[in-house]
Design a protein around this motif. Structure first.
Motif, PDB file in Angstrom:
ATOM      1  N   PHE A  12      -7.865  -4.170  -9.191  1.00 13.62           N
ATOM      2  CA  PHE A  12      -6.975  -5.299  -8.938  1.00 13.62           C
ATOM      3  C   PHE A  12      -5.521  -4.662  -8.457  1.00 13.62           C
ATOM      4  N   CYS A  13      -4.666  -5.057  -7.747  1.00 14.00           N
ATOM      5  CA  CYS A  13      -3.543  -4.584  -7.560  1.00 14.00           C
ATOM      6  C   CYS A  13      -2.622  -5.637  -7.385  1.00 14.00           C
ATOM      7  N   ASP A  14      -1.771  -5.726  -8.724  1.00 10.12           N
ATOM      8  CA  ASP A  14      -0.733  -6.941  -8.726  1.00 10.12           C
ATOM      9  C   ASP A  14       0.387  -6.551  -8.168  1.00 10.12           C
ATOM     10  N   LEU A  15       1.513  -7.347  -8.298  1.00 14.00           N
ATOM     11  CA  LEU A  15       2.614  -7.173  -7.703  1.00 14.00           C
ATOM     12  C   LEU A  15       3.465  -5.609  -7.811  1.00 14.00           C
ATOM     13  N   GLY A  16       3.817  -5.026  -6.726  1.00 15.06           N
ATOM     14  CA  GLY A  16       4.302  -3.495  -7.055  1.00 15.06           C
ATOM     15  C   GLY A  16       3.453  -2.489  -6.908  1.00 15.06           C
ATOM     16  N   SER A  17       2.048  -2.732  -6.661  1.00 14.93           N
ATOM     17  CA  SER A  17       0.743  -1.846  -6.789  1.00 14.93           C
ATOM     18  C   SER A  17       1.295  -0.572  -5.699  1.00 14.93           C
ATOM     19  N   THR A  18       1.008   0.656  -5.971  1.00 14.14           N
ATOM     20  CA  THR A  18       1.020   1.668  -4.949  1.00 14.14           C
ATOM     21  C   THR A  18       0.038   2.293  -4.221  1.00 14.14           C
ATOM     22  N   GLN A  19      -1.215   2.030  -4.946  1.00 10.08           N
ATOM     23  CA  GLN A  19      -2.508   2.488  -4.489  1.00 10.08           C
ATOM     24  C   GLN A  19      -3.622   1.366  -4.566  1.00 10.08           C
ATOM     25  N   GLY A  34      -9.514  -6.533  -2.516  1.00 10.82           N
ATOM     26  CA  GLY A  34      -8.377  -7.389  -2.362  1.00 10.82           C
ATOM     27  C   GLY A  34      -7.866  -8.332  -3.562  1.00 10.82           C
ATOM     28  N   SER A  35      -8.263  -8.077  -4.641  1.00 12.49           N
ATOM     29  CA  SER A  35      -8.108  -8.797  -5.915  1.00 12.49           C
ATOM     30  C   SER A  35      -6.572  -8.612  -6.264  1.00 12.49           C
ATOM     31  N   GLU A  36      -5.905  -9.761  -6.332  1.00 11.59           N
ATOM     32  CA  GLU A  36      -4.483  -9.456  -6.982  1.00 11.59           C
ATOM     33  C   GLU A  36      -4.435  -9.461  -8.495  1.00 11.59           C
TER      34      GLU A  36
END
Length: 214
Positions: A12-19, A34-36
């Protein structure tokens, strides 16, 4: 700066993820592409591994265990006094009914609940042991829910219909000590004139009580 792409499945890629593989999906959750944020397994199911990405990766809690709330990652053993069917959500979901008790943990069905033994009573659901002994002056059959069943039984008559009481007041001519599963006949030389006796009385002077249960 540029977008690196959609977050990978199992991450999961929360706010500010870089990868796109920023954070590994934790146990008890799944993360589609595409999970937040992780999606928790539904109540009554679990997932013990990380990096899962499909709802089908969450398994139903096995019988004999419960999986509490959302996001469970380890099934917990069903407590004594209860039974846990497949997919049980919380520990007290399925209590052993009145008149029974569950002495062991990990029960998988209501048939694992044991009837209250004769001479004792089980007054509430979810008991791990009987509530106590039947009161003196009363007979408690197997499965009793009260320490003082109030149904009278008359000797030499048809049995009382089933009424969920599982016992009766001790009849005259007999005595019922505390915790008895049987009605005991008065010995010769003694008598019990009224129902509900816990002991038999000596035969009065000037009278003979030669037969049991007189």
């Amino acid at each position: 700066f540029f977008l690196a792409g959609t977050c990978y499945a199992g991450y999961f890629c929360d706010l500010g993820s870089t990868q796109p593989d920023h954070k590994h999906c934790p146990p008890g959750f799944y993360c589609p592409e595409g999970s937040e944020s992780p999606i928790p397994c539904s109540p009554g199911s679990f997932n013990s591994n990380s990096g899962k990405w499909q709802s089908t990766d969450c398994q139903l809690c096995p019988a004999g265990y419960f999986c509490s709330g959302s996001g469970a990652h380890t099934p917990e053993l069903c407590p004594a006094g209860y039974f846990c069917l497949l997919g049980t959500n919380f520990s007290t979901e399925h209590p052993c009914p009145k008149g029974t008790f569950g002495p062991r943990t990990g029960a998988t069905s209501e048939s694992d609940c044991e009837p209250c033994p004769a001479g004792m009573y089980c007054s509430a659901p979810g008991l791990s042991q009987p509530s106590g002994f039947c009161y003196s002056g009363y007979h408690c059959a197997k499965g009793a829910i009260s320490p003082a069943p109030f149904k009278h039984r008359v000797r030499n008559s048809a049995p009382c219909p089933s009424d969920g009481i599982h016992g009766y007041r001790c009849p005259s001519g007999f005595y019922c000590p505390a915790g008895t599963g049987l009605e005991l006949p008065c010995e010769p030389g003694t008598f019990s004139p009224v129902p509900g006796a816990s002991v038999c009385l000596p035969c009065p002077a000037g009278m003979a009580c030669s037969s049991a249960a007189t």
